[in-house]
Scaffold this motif. Structure first.
Motif, short mmCIF file in Angstrom:
data_model
loop_
_atom_site.label_atom_id
_atom_site.label_comp_id
_atom_site.label_asym_id
_atom_site.label_seq_id
_atom_site.Cartn_x
_atom_site.Cartn_y
_atom_site.Cartn_z
N GLU A 228 0.87 -1.17 0.00
CA GLU A 228 0.00 0.00 0.00
C GLU A 228 0.92 1.23 0.00
N PRO A 229 0.38 2.36 -0.44
CA PRO A 229 1.23 3.56 -0.52
C PRO A 229 1.95 3.88 0.79
N GLU A 230 1.24 3.75 1.92
CA GLU A 230 1.93 4.12 3.19
C GLU A 230 3.05 3.14 3.50
N SER A 231 2.80 1.87 3.24
CA SER A 231 3.84 0.88 3.52
C SER A 231 5.05 1.13 2.63
N LYS A 232 4.75 1.46 1.41
CA LYS A 232 5.82 1.70 0.45
C LYS A 232 6.64 2.91 0.89
N ALA A 233 5.95 3.97 1.28
CA ALA A 233 6.62 5.19 1.71
C ALA A 233 7.47 4.90 2.94
N ARG A 234 6.90 4.10 3.82
CA ARG A 234 7.58 3.75 5.04
C ARG A 234 8.88 3.00 4.73
N PHE A 235 8.80 2.07 3.82
CA PHE A 235 9.97 1.26 3.47
C PHE A 235 11.05 2.15 2.84
N GLU A 236 10.61 3.11 2.04
CA GLU A 236 11.58 4.02 1.44
C GLU A 236 12.23 4.91 2.49
N GLN A 237 11.40 5.34 3.43
CA GLN A 237 11.92 6.18 4.52
C GLN A 237 12.95 5.41 5.34
N LEU A 238 12.63 4.15 5.56
CA LEU A 238 13.54 3.30 6.33
C LEU A 238 14.90 3.26 5.65
N GLN A 239 14.89 3.08 4.36
CA GLN A 239 16.16 3.00 3.64
C GLN A 239 16.92 4.32 3.75
N GLN A 240 16.19 5.40 3.69
CA GLN A 240 16.83 6.71 3.83
C GLN A 240 17.47 6.85 5.21
N LEU A 241 16.71 6.45 6.22
CA LEU A 241 17.22 6.55 7.60
C LEU A 241 18.47 5.70 7.79
N LEU A 242 18.46 4.52 7.23
CA LEU A 242 19.62 3.64 7.37
C LEU A 242 20.81 4.22 6.63
N THR A 243 20.54 4.79 5.48
CA THR A 243 21.63 5.42 4.73
C THR A 243 22.22 6.56 5.54
N ASP A 244 21.33 7.39 6.11
CA ASP A 244 21.80 8.51 6.94
C ASP A 244 22.63 8.03 8.11
N ALA A 245 22.30 6.86 8.62
CA ALA A 245 23.00 6.33 9.80
C ALA A 245 24.23 5.52 9.40
N SER A 246 24.53 5.48 8.11
CA SER A 246 25.64 4.67 7.58
C SER A 246 25.52 3.20 7.95
N VAL A 247 24.31 2.70 7.96
CA VAL A 247 24.13 1.28 8.22
C VAL A 247 24.10 0.56 6.88
N PRO A 248 25.03 -0.35 6.66
CA PRO A 248 25.00 -1.08 5.38
C PRO A 248 23.79 -2.00 5.33
N PHE A 249 23.02 -1.91 4.26
CA PHE A 249 21.85 -2.78 4.15
C PHE A 249 21.62 -3.16 2.70
N LYS A 250 20.72 -4.10 2.53
CA LYS A 250 20.44 -4.60 1.20
C LYS A 250 18.96 -4.96 1.16
N VAL A 251 18.25 -4.48 0.17
CA VAL A 251 16.85 -4.87 0.05
C VAL A 251 16.81 -6.29 -0.48
N ASP A 252 16.09 -7.14 0.22
CA ASP A 252 16.08 -8.56 -0.14
C ASP A 252 14.66 -9.07 0.02
N THR A 253 13.98 -9.20 -1.11
CA THR A 253 12.55 -9.53 -1.04
C THR A 253 12.30 -10.99 -0.68
N ASP A 254 13.36 -11.75 -0.46
CA ASP A 254 13.16 -13.14 -0.02
C ASP A 254 13.10 -13.26 1.50
N ILE A 255 13.37 -12.18 2.20
CA ILE A 255 13.30 -12.23 3.66
C ILE A 255 11.82 -12.24 4.06
N VAL A 256 11.38 -13.33 4.69
CA VAL A 256 9.97 -13.40 5.06
C VAL A 256 9.74 -13.67 6.54
#
Length: 420
Positions: A228-256
RNA sequence: GCGGAUGUAGCUCAGUGGUUAGAACGCCUGACUGUGGCUCAGGAGGUCGUGGGUUCAAUUCCCAUCAUCCGCCCCA
Protein backbone atom coordinates in the motif's frame (compact mmCIF):
# COMPACT_ATOMS: atom_id res chain seq x y z
CA UNK A 1 27.82 -45.06 32.29
CA UNK A 2 29.29 -41.73 31.50
CA UNK A 3 27.14 -38.64 31.52
CA UNK A 4 27.08 -36.19 28.72
CA UNK A 5 25.26 -32.93 28.09
CA UNK A 6 21.81 -33.57 26.61
CA UNK A 7 21.58 -33.67 22.87
CA UNK A 8 21.74 -30.27 21.29
CA UNK A 9 23.08 -28.53 24.38
CA UNK A 10 26.62 -27.51 25.08
CA UNK A 11 28.86 -26.45 27.91
CA UNK A 12 30.64 -23.15 27.66
CA UNK A 13 34.06 -24.13 28.93
CA UNK A 14 36.38 -21.95 31.01
CA UNK A 15 38.57 -21.47 27.95
CA UNK A 16 35.61 -20.18 25.96
CA UNK A 17 33.52 -18.24 28.43
CA UNK A 18 35.36 -14.97 27.92
CA UNK A 19 34.06 -14.98 24.36
CA UNK A 20 30.51 -15.12 25.66
CA UNK A 21 31.20 -12.42 28.19
CA UNK A 22 32.64 -10.23 25.50
CA UNK A 23 29.46 -10.52 23.42
CA UNK A 24 27.23 -10.03 26.44
CA UNK A 25 29.12 -6.99 27.63
CA UNK A 26 29.26 -5.48 24.17
CA UNK A 27 25.55 -5.96 23.66
CA UNK A 28 24.49 -4.72 27.09
CA UNK A 29 26.70 -1.65 26.89
CA UNK A 30 25.58 -0.80 23.41
CA UNK A 31 21.89 -1.24 24.21
CA UNK A 32 22.20 0.90 27.27
CA UNK A 33 23.94 3.63 25.27
CA UNK A 34 20.71 3.81 23.28
CA UNK A 35 18.66 3.93 26.47
CA UNK A 36 17.46 0.34 26.52
CA UNK A 37 16.94 -1.34 29.88
CA UNK A 38 17.25 -5.02 30.61
CA UNK A 39 14.21 -7.24 31.03
CA UNK A 40 14.55 -10.65 32.66
CA UNK A 41 11.74 -13.12 32.25
CA UNK A 42 11.35 -16.70 33.49
CA UNK A 43 12.84 -19.62 31.62
CA UNK A 44 9.38 -21.11 31.10
CA UNK A 45 5.97 -19.63 30.46
CA UNK A 46 2.39 -20.79 30.22
CA UNK A 47 2.20 -22.69 26.97
CA UNK A 48 -0.62 -20.42 25.81
CA UNK A 49 1.77 -17.48 25.63
CA UNK A 50 3.34 -19.12 22.60
CA UNK A 51 0.27 -20.78 21.15
CA UNK A 52 -1.42 -17.42 20.88
CA UNK A 53 1.48 -15.54 19.40
CA UNK A 54 3.82 -17.56 17.23
CA UNK A 55 1.05 -18.66 14.90
CA UNK A 56 -0.43 -22.10 14.64
CA UNK A 57 1.26 -22.68 11.34
CA UNK A 58 4.80 -22.21 12.50
CA UNK A 59 6.86 -25.31 13.09
CA UNK A 60 8.15 -23.99 16.32
CA UNK A 61 4.68 -24.19 17.83
CA UNK A 62 3.57 -27.36 16.17
CA UNK A 63 6.57 -29.54 16.80
CA UNK A 64 9.55 -27.82 18.34
CA UNK A 65 8.40 -26.69 21.76
CA UNK A 66 9.64 -28.12 25.01
CA UNK A 67 6.26 -28.40 26.66
CA UNK A 68 5.62 -30.19 29.93
CA UNK A 69 2.99 -30.47 32.60
CA UNK A 70 4.03 -29.58 36.12
CA UNK A 71 2.78 -31.20 39.32
CA UNK A 72 -0.03 -28.68 39.52
CA UNK A 73 -1.22 -29.82 36.10
CA UNK A 74 -0.20 -26.60 34.35
CA UNK A 75 1.03 -26.75 30.80
CA UNK A 76 4.33 -24.92 30.67
CA UNK A 77 6.83 -24.37 27.88
CA UNK A 78 10.51 -23.56 27.90
CA UNK A 79 10.61 -20.38 25.90
CA UNK A 80 11.36 -20.93 22.23
CA UNK A 81 11.77 -17.21 21.55
CA UNK A 82 11.92 -13.96 23.43
CA UNK A 83 9.33 -11.61 22.05
CA UNK A 84 6.15 -13.21 23.32
CA UNK A 85 7.42 -13.54 26.91
CA UNK A 86 8.62 -9.95 26.80
CA UNK A 87 5.18 -8.79 25.69
CA UNK A 88 3.53 -10.92 28.32
CA UNK A 89 5.61 -9.13 30.91
CA UNK A 90 4.85 -5.73 29.41
CA UNK A 91 1.12 -6.44 29.64
CA UNK A 92 1.25 -8.05 33.05
CA UNK A 93 3.05 -5.07 34.59
CA UNK A 94 1.60 -2.35 32.39
CA UNK A 95 5.10 -1.35 31.41
CA UNK A 96 3.98 0.62 28.43
CA UNK A 97 0.95 2.78 29.15
CA UNK A 98 -0.83 4.41 26.18
CA UNK A 99 1.35 7.00 24.58
CA UNK A 100 4.59 5.94 26.18
CA UNK A 101 7.54 4.20 24.62
CA UNK A 102 9.49 1.39 26.17
CA UNK A 103 12.94 0.21 25.10
CA UNK A 104 14.19 -3.10 26.44
CA UNK A 105 16.98 -5.56 25.83
CA UNK A 106 17.44 -9.11 27.05
CA UNK A 107 19.83 -12.04 26.89
CA UNK A 108 18.04 -15.34 27.22
CA UNK A 109 18.28 -19.05 26.53
CA UNK A 110 15.78 -20.37 24.01
CA UNK A 111 14.71 -23.98 23.57
CA UNK A 112 13.57 -25.70 20.42
CA UNK A 113 13.29 -29.39 19.79
CA UNK A 114 14.81 -30.01 16.39
CA UNK A 115 17.62 -32.03 14.96
CA UNK A 116 20.82 -30.34 16.05
CA UNK A 117 23.56 -29.40 13.64
CA UNK A 118 26.08 -26.64 13.30
CA UNK A 119 24.50 -23.38 14.40
CA UNK A 120 21.30 -25.08 15.48
CA UNK A 121 20.92 -26.30 19.02
CA UNK A 122 18.12 -27.34 21.29
CA UNK A 123 19.23 -24.82 23.82
CA UNK A 124 20.49 -21.68 22.17
CA UNK A 125 21.01 -18.14 23.35
CA UNK A 126 19.62 -14.97 22.04
CA UNK A 127 20.14 -11.27 22.56
CA UNK A 128 17.03 -9.26 21.94
CA UNK A 129 15.83 -5.71 21.65
CA UNK A 130 12.21 -4.58 21.75
CA UNK A 131 10.82 -1.11 21.20
CA UNK A 132 7.25 -1.04 22.45
CA UNK A 133 4.72 1.68 21.76
CA UNK A 134 6.17 3.33 18.69
CA UNK A 135 4.89 2.79 15.19
CA UNK A 136 7.42 5.21 13.74
CA UNK A 137 9.88 4.11 11.06
CA UNK A 138 12.56 5.71 13.13
CA UNK A 139 12.01 2.94 15.64
CA UNK A 140 12.57 0.32 12.91
CA UNK A 141 15.69 2.16 11.86
CA UNK A 142 16.95 2.40 15.41
CA UNK A 143 16.63 -1.31 16.07
CA UNK A 144 18.41 -2.11 12.84
CA UNK A 145 21.10 0.43 13.61
CA UNK A 146 21.80 -1.02 17.05
CA UNK A 147 21.90 -4.49 15.57
CA UNK A 148 24.30 -3.45 12.87
CA UNK A 149 26.53 -1.64 15.34
CA UNK A 150 26.58 -4.67 17.55
CA UNK A 151 28.05 -6.76 14.76
CA UNK A 152 30.53 -4.03 13.94
CA UNK A 153 31.68 -3.60 17.51
CA UNK A 154 32.12 -7.28 17.91
CA UNK A 155 34.39 -7.31 14.89
CA UNK A 156 32.10 -8.49 12.11
CA UNK A 157 32.19 -5.50 9.84
CA UNK A 158 31.34 -7.05 6.52
CA UNK A 159 27.73 -7.84 7.29
CA UNK A 160 24.85 -6.15 5.57
CA UNK A 161 21.39 -6.16 7.03
CA UNK A 162 18.90 -7.62 4.57
CA UNK A 163 15.64 -5.75 4.77
CA UNK A 164 12.21 -6.26 3.33
CA UNK A 165 8.66 -5.17 3.93
CA UNK A 166 5.72 -7.49 4.32
CA UNK A 167 3.24 -4.64 4.39
CA UNK A 168 -0.07 -4.86 6.15
CA UNK A 169 -2.42 -7.81 6.21
CA UNK A 170 -4.41 -6.80 3.10
CA UNK A 171 -1.47 -6.45 0.81
CA UNK A 172 0.10 -9.56 2.18
CA UNK A 173 -2.94 -11.67 1.41
CA UNK A 174 -3.01 -10.33 -2.13
CA UNK A 175 0.64 -11.20 -2.45
CA UNK A 176 0.12 -14.68 -1.06
CA UNK A 177 -2.59 -15.22 -3.60
CA UNK A 178 -0.25 -14.05 -6.32
CA UNK A 179 2.41 -16.49 -5.18
CA UNK A 180 -0.02 -19.39 -5.24
CA UNK A 181 -1.24 -18.46 -8.69
CA UNK A 182 2.29 -18.15 -9.91
CA UNK A 183 3.33 -21.59 -8.74
CA UNK A 184 -0.02 -23.31 -9.31
CA UNK A 185 1.13 -25.45 -12.20
CA UNK A 186 4.36 -26.29 -10.41
CA UNK A 187 2.44 -27.37 -7.32
CA UNK A 188 0.23 -29.81 -9.18
CA UNK A 189 3.07 -32.33 -9.48
CA UNK A 190 4.24 -31.87 -5.91
CA UNK A 191 3.53 -34.12 -2.97
CA UNK A 192 0.53 -33.45 -0.76
CA UNK A 193 2.90 -32.37 1.96
CA UNK A 194 4.52 -29.72 -0.17
CA UNK A 195 1.12 -28.49 -1.35
CA UNK A 196 -0.20 -28.27 2.16
CA UNK A 197 2.81 -26.36 3.30
CA UNK A 198 2.63 -23.99 0.39
CA UNK A 199 -0.99 -23.19 1.12
CA UNK A 200 -0.39 -22.83 4.80
CA UNK A 201 2.46 -20.42 4.32
CA UNK A 202 2.97 -19.22 0.76
CA UNK A 203 5.62 -16.74 1.86
CA UNK A 204 7.70 -19.62 3.07
CA UNK A 205 8.27 -20.64 -0.54
CA UNK A 206 10.33 -17.53 -1.15
CA UNK A 207 13.31 -18.55 0.92
CA UNK A 208 13.13 -22.20 -0.12
CA UNK A 209 16.46 -23.79 -0.96
CA UNK A 210 14.87 -26.13 -3.44
CA UNK A 211 16.07 -25.16 -6.95
CA UNK A 212 12.82 -26.34 -8.54
CA UNK A 213 10.81 -24.13 -6.24
CA UNK A 214 13.08 -21.20 -6.96
CA UNK A 215 12.72 -21.89 -10.66
CA UNK A 216 8.94 -21.92 -10.35
CA UNK A 217 9.06 -18.57 -8.59
CA UNK A 218 10.97 -16.91 -11.41
CA UNK A 219 9.16 -13.88 -12.74
CA UNK A 220 7.09 -13.41 -9.65
CA UNK A 221 6.41 -9.76 -9.00
CA UNK A 222 8.07 -9.01 -5.64
CA UNK A 223 6.02 -8.09 -2.63
CA UNK A 224 7.21 -4.51 -2.76
CA UNK A 225 4.96 -3.97 -5.76
CA UNK A 226 1.95 -4.97 -3.69
CA UNK A 227 2.62 -2.59 -0.85
CA UNK A 228 0.00 0.00 0.00
CA UNK A 229 1.23 3.56 -0.52
CA UNK A 230 1.93 4.12 3.19
CA UNK A 231 3.84 0.88 3.52
CA UNK A 232 5.82 1.70 0.45
CA UNK A 233 6.62 5.19 1.71
CA UNK A 234 7.58 3.75 5.04
CA UNK A 235 9.97 1.26 3.47
CA UNK A 236 11.58 4.02 1.44
CA UNK A 237 11.92 6.18 4.52
CA UNK A 238 13.54 3.30 6.33
CA UNK A 239 16.16 3.00 3.64
CA UNK A 240 16.83 6.71 3.83
CA UNK A 241 17.22 6.55 7.60
CA UNK A 242 19.62 3.64 7.37
CA UNK A 243 21.63 5.42 4.73
CA UNK A 244 21.80 8.51 6.94
CA UNK A 245 23.00 6.33 9.80
CA UNK A 246 25.64 4.67 7.58
CA UNK A 247 24.13 1.28 8.22
CA UNK A 248 25.00 -1.08 5.38
CA UNK A 249 21.85 -2.78 4.15
CA UNK A 250 20.44 -4.60 1.20
CA UNK A 251 16.85 -4.87 0.05
CA UNK A 252 16.08 -8.56 -0.14
CA UNK A 253 12.55 -9.53 -1.04
CA UNK A 254 13.16 -13.14 -0.02
CA UNK A 255 13.30 -12.23 3.66
CA UNK A 256 9.97 -13.40 5.06
CA UNK A 257 10.63 -14.51 8.66
CA UNK A 258 9.21 -17.61 10.20
CA UNK A 259 6.93 -16.22 12.83
CA UNK A 260 3.43 -15.12 11.92
CA UNK A 261 3.33 -11.94 13.89
CA UNK A 262 5.49 -9.74 11.69
CA UNK A 263 4.09 -6.80 9.74
CA UNK A 264 5.75 -4.17 7.58
CA UNK A 265 9.50 -4.14 8.20
CA UNK A 266 11.39 -7.41 8.49
CA UNK A 267 15.13 -7.95 8.42
CA UNK A 268 17.90 -10.47 8.91
CA UNK A 269 21.65 -10.56 9.02
CA UNK A 270 22.95 -13.44 6.97
CA UNK A 271 26.26 -15.21 6.92
CA UNK A 272 27.63 -17.91 4.68
CA UNK A 273 29.78 -19.22 7.52
CA UNK A 274 27.00 -21.12 9.21
CA UNK A 275 26.38 -24.04 6.89
CA UNK A 276 22.68 -24.59 6.40
CA UNK A 277 21.85 -21.95 8.99
CA UNK A 278 22.34 -18.68 7.25
CA UNK A 279 20.75 -16.20 9.57
CA UNK A 280 22.60 -14.73 12.50
CA UNK A 281 19.76 -12.52 13.57
CA UNK A 282 16.22 -11.79 12.63
CA UNK A 283 13.72 -9.17 13.50
CA UNK A 284 11.02 -6.85 12.40
CA UNK A 285 7.87 -4.99 13.26
CA UNK A 286 4.98 -6.74 14.97
CA UNK A 287 2.13 -4.33 15.38
CA UNK A 288 -0.57 -6.91 16.05
CA UNK A 289 1.06 -9.09 18.66
CA UNK A 290 0.17 -7.13 21.76
CA UNK A 291 -3.47 -6.86 20.69
CA UNK A 292 -3.58 -10.58 20.02
CA UNK A 293 -2.28 -11.20 23.50
CA UNK A 294 -5.16 -9.23 24.91
CA UNK A 295 -3.59 -5.81 25.26
CA UNK A 296 -4.59 -2.61 23.57
CA UNK A 297 -3.11 -2.25 20.08
CA UNK A 298 0.54 -1.37 20.52
CA UNK A 299 3.01 -1.03 17.68
CA UNK A 300 6.40 -2.69 18.35
CA UNK A 301 9.69 -3.55 16.66
CA UNK A 302 12.30 -5.97 17.81
CA UNK A 303 15.21 -8.19 16.95
CA UNK A 304 16.70 -11.47 18.12
CA UNK A 305 20.41 -12.11 17.68
CA UNK A 306 21.74 -15.66 17.81
CA UNK A 307 24.66 -15.79 20.23
CA UNK A 308 26.04 -19.17 19.16
CA UNK A 309 25.80 -18.18 15.53
CA UNK A 310 27.54 -14.89 16.16
CA UNK A 311 30.31 -16.82 17.87
CA UNK A 312 30.58 -19.18 14.90
CA UNK A 313 30.88 -16.26 12.53
CA UNK A 314 33.56 -14.69 14.72
CA UNK A 315 35.42 -17.95 14.77
CA UNK A 316 35.16 -18.44 11.03
CA UNK A 317 36.50 -14.93 10.57
CA UNK A 318 39.47 -15.86 12.73
CA UNK A 319 38.75 -13.12 15.23
CA UNK A 320 40.39 -13.68 18.58
CA UNK A 321 38.68 -12.33 21.64
CA UNK A 322 41.32 -11.23 24.15
CA UNK A 323 41.15 -12.84 27.54
CA UNK A 324 41.79 -11.06 30.82
CA UNK A 325 45.35 -11.76 31.91
CA UNK A 326 46.49 -12.50 35.38
CA UNK A 327 48.61 -9.65 36.74
CA UNK A 328 50.87 -11.45 39.17
CA UNK A 329 51.78 -14.99 40.09
CA UNK A 330 53.37 -15.08 43.52
CA UNK A 331 56.02 -17.74 43.88
CA UNK A 332 57.45 -19.26 47.02
CA UNK A 333 61.13 -20.21 46.78
CA UNK A 334 61.35 -21.56 50.30
CA UNK A 335 58.92 -23.61 52.36
CA UNK A 336 58.81 -21.05 55.15
CA UNK A 337 57.82 -18.31 52.73
CA UNK A 338 54.43 -19.81 51.96
CA UNK A 339 52.43 -17.85 54.51
CA UNK A 340 54.01 -14.63 53.28
CA UNK A 341 53.27 -15.55 49.70
CA UNK A 342 49.60 -15.92 50.52
CA UNK A 343 49.62 -12.61 52.37
CA UNK A 344 51.25 -10.81 49.45
CA UNK A 345 48.73 -12.27 47.01
CA UNK A 346 45.92 -11.05 49.25
CA UNK A 347 47.42 -7.56 49.41
CA UNK A 348 47.69 -7.42 45.64
CA UNK A 349 44.05 -8.38 45.29
CA UNK A 350 43.04 -5.74 47.78
CA UNK A 351 44.92 -3.27 45.62
CA UNK A 352 42.74 -4.32 42.69
CA UNK A 353 45.17 -6.59 40.89
CA UNK A 354 44.65 -10.23 40.05
CA UNK A 355 47.05 -12.61 41.76
CA UNK A 356 47.47 -16.36 42.14
CA UNK A 357 49.89 -18.62 43.89
CA UNK A 358 50.73 -22.31 43.94
CA UNK A 359 48.47 -24.55 45.98
CA UNK A 360 50.47 -27.76 46.16
CA UNK A 361 53.85 -26.63 47.49
CA UNK A 362 55.51 -27.59 44.26
CA UNK A 363 59.04 -26.80 43.22
CA UNK A 364 60.16 -23.33 42.28
CA UNK A 365 60.51 -24.46 38.69
CA UNK A 366 57.02 -25.84 38.69
CA UNK A 367 55.64 -22.65 40.16
CA UNK A 368 57.30 -20.58 37.47
CA UNK A 369 55.91 -22.90 34.86
CA UNK A 370 52.47 -22.37 36.32
CA UNK A 371 53.09 -18.64 36.27
CA UNK A 372 54.06 -18.84 32.63
CA UNK A 373 51.01 -20.88 31.68
CA UNK A 374 48.68 -18.63 33.60
CA UNK A 375 49.68 -15.85 31.25
CA UNK A 376 50.66 -13.64 34.17
CA UNK A 377 52.63 -10.54 33.32
CA UNK A 378 54.80 -10.81 36.41
CA UNK A 379 56.06 -13.40 38.81
CA UNK A 380 56.87 -12.25 42.28
CA UNK A 381 59.44 -14.45 43.98
CA UNK A 382 59.91 -14.76 47.70
CA UNK A 383 62.65 -16.98 49.18
CA UNK A 384 64.81 -17.14 52.25
CA UNK A 385 67.04 -14.23 51.26
CA UNK A 386 64.09 -12.05 50.40
CA UNK A 387 62.37 -12.89 53.68
CA UNK A 388 65.43 -11.80 55.58
CA UNK A 389 65.92 -8.61 53.62
CA UNK A 390 62.22 -7.74 53.45
CA UNK A 391 62.20 -7.62 49.65
CA UNK A 392 60.80 -9.58 46.72
CA UNK A 393 62.05 -10.36 43.24
CA UNK A 394 59.79 -9.01 40.52
CA UNK A 395 60.21 -10.96 37.32
CA UNK A 396 58.79 -9.68 34.07
CA UNK A 397 57.73 -12.90 32.43
CA UNK A 398 57.57 -11.62 28.90
CA UNK A 399 61.00 -9.99 28.98
CA UNK A 400 62.76 -12.25 31.42
CA UNK A 401 64.06 -9.32 33.40
CA UNK A 402 64.07 -9.24 37.15
CA UNK A 403 64.32 -6.50 39.76
CA UNK A 404 64.29 -6.43 43.52
CA UNK A 405 61.89 -4.18 45.40
CA UNK A 406 61.05 -3.69 49.08
CA UNK A 407 57.97 -5.53 50.36
CA UNK A 408 56.37 -2.26 51.37
CA UNK A 409 56.40 -1.00 47.79
CA UNK A 410 54.75 -3.96 46.12
CA UNK A 411 51.26 -2.57 45.85
CA UNK A 412 52.31 0.82 44.54
CA UNK A 413 54.83 -0.75 42.18
CA UNK A 414 52.18 -2.88 40.50
CA UNK A 415 49.59 -0.17 40.51
CA UNK A 416 51.87 1.83 38.27
CA UNK A 417 52.83 -1.14 36.11
CA UNK A 418 49.26 -2.27 35.73
CA UNK A 419 48.32 0.94 33.99
CA UNK A 420 50.34 0.17 30.87
C1' G B 1 10.87 -35.72 11.78
C1' C B 2 13.72 -37.68 6.88
C1' G B 3 18.55 -38.94 4.23
C1' G B 4 24.06 -39.48 4.59
C1' A B 5 28.93 -39.63 7.26
C1' U B 6 31.59 -40.24 11.72
C1' G B 7 32.69 -41.91 17.06
C1' U B 8 40.30 -45.07 19.24
C1' A B 9 44.40 -41.09 25.19
C1' G B 10 42.85 -34.08 27.43
C1' C B 11 43.23 -32.53 21.83
C1' U B 12 44.24 -33.87 16.53
C1' C B 13 44.52 -38.45 14.39
C1' A B 14 47.10 -43.50 12.91
C1' G B 15 46.11 -48.83 13.38
C1' U B 16 44.80 -54.42 13.62
C1' G B 17 39.77 -60.70 13.52
C1' G B 18 44.39 -63.00 17.95
C1' U B 19 49.82 -62.36 23.35
C1' U B 20 51.06 -55.73 26.98
C1' A B 21 46.49 -50.48 21.02
C1' G B 22 50.27 -46.22 18.79
C1' A B 23 52.13 -40.92 17.14
C1' A B 24 52.36 -35.64 17.46
C1' C B 25 50.62 -31.85 20.63
C1' G B 26 49.14 -31.08 25.71
C1' C B 27 50.02 -32.63 30.96
C1' C B 28 53.54 -34.18 35.12
C1' U B 29 58.77 -35.03 36.57
C1' G B 30 63.91 -34.46 35.75
C1' A B 31 68.59 -32.61 33.21
C1' C B 32 68.88 -26.90 35.67
C1' U B 33 70.74 -28.48 44.18
C1' G B 34 66.61 -20.32 44.11
C1' U B 35 64.09 -19.21 38.24
C1' G B 36 59.33 -20.10 33.31
C1' G B 37 59.27 -19.99 27.79
C1' C B 38 63.74 -23.53 23.88
C1' U B 39 66.10 -28.49 23.85
C1' C B 40 66.62 -33.47 25.61
C1' A B 41 65.09 -37.68 28.69
C1' G B 42 61.50 -40.17 31.57
C1' G B 43 56.39 -40.71 33.26
C1' A B 44 51.08 -40.55 33.84
C1' G B 45 46.74 -41.06 30.95
C1' G B 46 42.51 -45.43 26.84
C1' U B 47 36.62 -50.90 29.73
C1' C B 48 39.08 -48.43 21.25
C1' G B 49 30.97 -44.09 22.45
C1' U B 50 27.36 -47.73 24.89
C1' G B 51 24.62 -52.47 24.72
C1' G B 52 23.85 -56.87 22.31
C1' G B 53 25.22 -60.64 18.45
C1' U B 54 28.63 -63.68 15.18
C1' U B 55 33.37 -66.15 16.42
C1' C B 56 37.82 -70.52 19.76
C1' A B 57 38.96 -65.02 19.82
C1' A B 58 36.47 -58.44 18.44
C1' U B 59 38.61 -52.16 19.30
C1' U B 60 38.44 -54.51 14.19
C1' C B 61 32.58 -58.04 11.33
C1' C B 62 26.89 -57.52 12.13
C1' C B 63 22.63 -55.19 14.69
C1' A B 64 20.70 -51.71 17.97
C1' U B 65 21.34 -47.41 20.75
C1' C B 66 23.51 -42.67 22.14
C1' A B 67 26.21 -38.45 20.47
C1' U B 68 28.54 -35.24 16.81
C1' C B 69 28.91 -33.43 11.77
C1' C B 70 26.66 -32.64 6.65
C1' G B 71 22.09 -32.05 3.69
C1' C B 72 16.47 -31.61 4.00
C1' C B 73 13.09 -29.26 7.18
C1' C B 74 13.04 -25.15 10.50
C1' C B 75 15.05 -21.00 12.31
C1' A B 76 18.67 -17.83 16.43
Amino acid sequence: MRFQAPRGTQDVLPTQSHRWRFLEDTFATLASRYGYKELRTPTFEDTDVFLRTAGETSDIVTKEMYTFTDKGDRSLTLKPEGTAPAMRSVLEHSLCPQGSILRMWYAIPIFRYGRPQKGRYREAHQFGLEVVGSGAVTADAEVIEVTSRFFQEVGIDDCAVHINSLGRAECRSRFQEAILNHVATFLTDQTEEVKAKAHKNPLGLLDSKDPATQEALKGLVPILQYLEPESKARFEQLQQLLTDASVPFKVDTDIVRGLDYYTETVFEVLSNKLGAQSSVCGGGRYDNLVKEMGGSPTPCVGVGIGVERTLLVLEAAGLEIPEDRLDVFVVSAAPDAEAEVLAIARDLRSAGLSAMSDLDARSLKSQLRQADKSGARFALILGTDELEKGVVQVRDLAQGTQTEIPRSEIASHFKDRAKD
